[in-house]
Write a protein that holds these residues in place. Structure first.
Motif: not given
Length: 761
Positions: A10-36
């Motif tokens: 199982t592979i998970r990858f995240k690409i997030k918007h963290i900076s830039g001239p038009y940066y704004f905070k994007r919502y992330e839905y949190p999971f209560h994960s049990f992955l090892n």
């Protein structure tokens, strides 16, 4: 970008918007994960190329693509473009794009895939290549088009894929509007906003992939025992008179039931955690003493005329700005569950509620007079625009309600119409807005299978459909099908035809039989959901989850299994003959005590109206309560019948889990049962809520009595059967027929271990 590796490829990858001239905070839905987590191994690290491996997954990363074994992800899109006065027009509404164009997307390529499933809630189980994209955007339609690729009341962005016998899965955690265009070589994702948060489940069995997705998104909440009994909802249940009438008619027709689910009209001024002046606390207590629950509706909004009072209390910060629109009642304002103040206020109200509030409704969210009958995308939460959280708004509502109920005297298990990935952590889903016709019945079975592989086991539909008139045959088949789905509930529209089971008096014999079967299996349902929490496995399963090497099962969406034990086949028209596929093995027709030896083949079955085709797999042991009852509480002290179904090796084994199912954190029992080499062994273990061994609770002694044991499929009849307990060995009487041997009567209590010995000499 962040990359994670977990067990089971199982592979998970995240690409997030963290900076830039038009940066704004994007919502992330949190999971209560049990992955090892497990570590990566770095193979190559060059300027434009990185190669890694993790378990049996090889990962190659370049400037423009990712490759995970045979899966290639490329054409990444991550927009953050803003123009002056950026707007979008839709259905006479001007959508002010505060942050400009913010969409994300990517393409996934998979060689030679043959089947694709999931992506609920749509009316199909299997996804097909099409020029029109499938869409995930929660809405509350009045009925729906069964051929439309648009989504309905909920969204779970999980897909299970088969490619020439190799199974893979993908989950895209993004609660904004999603589109997926399916082609012959893969698919293309586009989302309105949010981040790219992808989890890939690679090269594993389909059952393991489904389990891994459940570990990602959260455990299925265990329902209280009464929730497995019959539940009756109706929009006209909002007064003492309508409630008393329903109770009287259930009792008159001798149909067991456990609860009445009241409509929002039963809430005072449509306010959650309140009751009509026509429903007093004294009346509720009187009904509860009959072991009948009255369940009220939790709505995620506040009426306009209460806003001044509420705003003065919380400074107005818990309401979504600019959303004073209509729902089931006149102008309302919606609670902002992303705002801690609003979330905590709602949780406090549910904690202190004087009524049992377990039905979360209108949380798609449903807004009758706005575009697409939901909130405007640019409605402003404290930090985010509504477009950022639209599909998970229902989960935030249910989570707040669940946490409040958890702190009250009630057992927390929330039934909801709107949903997103992870909703199973808080309860179950009702597939609402169905119409009363055969196509809708077929559709809800497919939808239920899609939900189950996506992590939600507790699911069901309104028996007979919610809208329109239903004929007696359609109602009966719908009832029979829902008898073996977790949620066993009827409902009806306030202006529509009444669909309570006591209304179909001409079919009352068949209806009583379905109810009898349902209540026989209450302990089985409860044990199954307990085991699901321990194993992260779904309770309801399409056939291919249990038989991944049998390609015939890949296209079957009219049948389903419960765990690995029971096989059911739906009837979706007025036919009197049906082709039923039975996978390879020994099976038993539960209704007529017939043994079936299948090589993995289709069987032609003649139908009557008594019930739908129903088989038990060899190597299964069932603990059933067959006496008549009026509710699950009244059933507790009834005696068990133990059915042992032998496989081709004349063996059977099962583990059962039991607790009283009345309140949180109860002690539980594990019962292990095994038939092997002409002997049967039964053991029982007692645990507290933390899993520590305890002694048996003497108050439960009367709940574990057993008066008969039935063994199916013995090759020869023994001359003698001995019952060996801790202190004694006695010979027990039995009778036999061609297929079964019945040990009866027994004065056995299952609170201690025992052994049966079959003697042939």
């Amino acid at each position: 970008m962040k990359l994670y590796c977990f067990k089971h490829n199982t592979i998970r990858f995240k690409i997030k918007h963290i900076s830039g001239p038009y940066y704004f905070k994007r919502y992330e839905y949190p999971f209560h994960s049990f992955l090892n987590k497990v570590p990566f191994n770095l193979l190559n690290n060059k300027t434009n190329y990185i190669s890694l491996n993790c378990q049996s997954v090889t990962i190659q990363i370049t400037n423009s693509s990712f490759q995970f074994n045979d899966i290639i992800i490329d054409s990444l899109l991550f927009k953050s473009i803003k123009y002056n006065n950026q707007i979008d027009n839709f259905n006479n509404h001007t959508d002010l794009l505060m942050h400009g164009l913010t969409s994300t997307g990517f393409s996934l390529h998979l060689k030679n895939y043959t089947k694709m499933y999931g992506y609920p809630r749509h009316t199909q189980f299997e996804l097909f290549p099409s020029q029109k994209p499938y869409r995930l955007f929660n809405v509350d339609p009045f009925g729906y088009n069964l051929t439309s690729p648009n989504s309905l009341t909920g969204s779970i962005p999980f897909i299970l894929m088969n490619s020439n016998g190799t199974w893979n899965g993908i989950h895209l955690n993004n609660p904004t509007e999603q589109f997926i265009t399916v082609s012959s070589t893969g698919f293309r994702y586009i989302t309105e906003s949010g981040n790219i948060d992808v989890t890939l489940f690679l090269n594993d069995s389909p059952l393991s992939i489904v389990s891994q997705n459940m570990k990602l998104t959260g455990l299925q909440q265990l329902p209280p025992r009464w929730m497995f009994g019959y539940q009756q909802a109706a929009e006209w249940y909002f007064s003492n008179d309508t409630i008393n009438e329903a109770i009287s008619k259930f009792q008159k027709t001798k149909l067991p039931f456990d609860s009445l689910w009241l409509s929002p009209y039963a809430n005072f001024n449509f306010q959650s955690f309140s009751m009509n002046t026509d429903i007093s606390q004294q009346f509720i207590d009187k009904v509860n003493k009959k072991n009948i629950k009255l369940v009220f509706t939790a709505l995620p909004f506040i009426r306009t005329f209460l806003l001044n009072e509420t705003e003065s209390l919380l400074n107005g910060s818990f309401l979504i700005n600019g959303t004073l629109n209509h729902c089931i009642c006149n102008s309302v304002g919606w609670v902002d569950f992303t705002n801690k103040q609003g979330y905590e206020w709602y949780r406090f109200m549910s904690k202190t509620s004087p009524v049992l509030t377990l039905w979360a409704d209108y949380n798609e969210p449903s807004s009758y007079f706005s575009n697409e009958m939901t909130l405007f995308r640019n409605a402003q939460h404290k930090i985010y625009e509504h477009r950022e959280i639209h599909n998970c708004y229902s989960n935030l509502h249910v989570q707040s309600l669940f946490e409040g109920v958890s702190q009250s005297n009630y057992y927390p298990f929330i039934l909801t119409s709107g949903f997103y990935s992870g909703i199973q952590q808080y309860g179950g889903v009702i597939l609402t807005q169905t119409s009363s016709n055969w196509d809708n019945l077929y559709s809800v079975v497919k939808e239920s299978l899609s939900m189950s592989i996506s992590g939600v086991s507790f699911v069901g539909s309104d028996i007979g459909g919610f809208y329109d008139t239903v004929n007696s045959t359609l109602y009966l088949r719908w009832l029979q099908i829902q008898t073996f789905f977790p949620l066993f509930r009827g409902n009806g529209e306030i202006n529509g035809y009444r669909k309570e089971p006591f209304m179909f008096i001409n079919n009352i014999r068949f209806i009583r039989f379905a109810f009898s079967l349902r209540y026989q299996f209450i302990d089985y349902w409860y044990s199954s959901f307990y085991y699901s929490r321990l194993s992260f496995l779904p309770v309801i399963r399409p056939l291919f989850l249990n038989y991944p090497n049998d390609q015939t099962t890949y296209s079957i969406d009219t049948e389903w299994m419960i765990n690995n034990d029971l096989l059911l086949c739906g009837v979706f028209n007025e036919t009197q003959n049906l082709q039923v596929y039975i996978p390879k093995g020994i099976w038993y027709n539960y209704l007529i005590d017939e043994r079936v030896n299948s090589n993995g083949q289709w069987f032609n079955m003649e139908l009557d109206y008594e019930f739908i085709p129903f088989f038990v797999k060899g190597n299964t042991i069932l603990l059933l309560k067959k006496s008549k009852t009026i509710s699950t509480i009244n059933q507790l002290k009834q005696k068990y019948t133990m059915n042992i179904y032998l496989d081709e090796n004349y063996q059977a084994s099962s583990n059962w889990y039991w607790s009283e199912g009345k309140q949180q954190h109860e002690p539980f029992y594990k019962m292990t049962m095994n038939f092997f080499n002409n002997s049967f062994n039964y053991r029982i273990y007692s645990f507290d809520e933390m899993g520590n061994p305890t002694t048996f609770n003497s108050n439960h002694h009367n709940y574990f009595k057993c008066n008969s044991i039935v063994i199916y499929g013995l090759p020869t009849i023994p001359k003698q059967i001995l019952l060996k307990t801790e202190n004694n060995i006695i010979e027990v009487p039995f009778i036999h027929s061609l297929i079964k041997l019945v040990i009866n009567p027994l004065q056995l209590v299952l609170d201690h271990s025992f052994k049966l010995l079959l003697k042939y000499n």
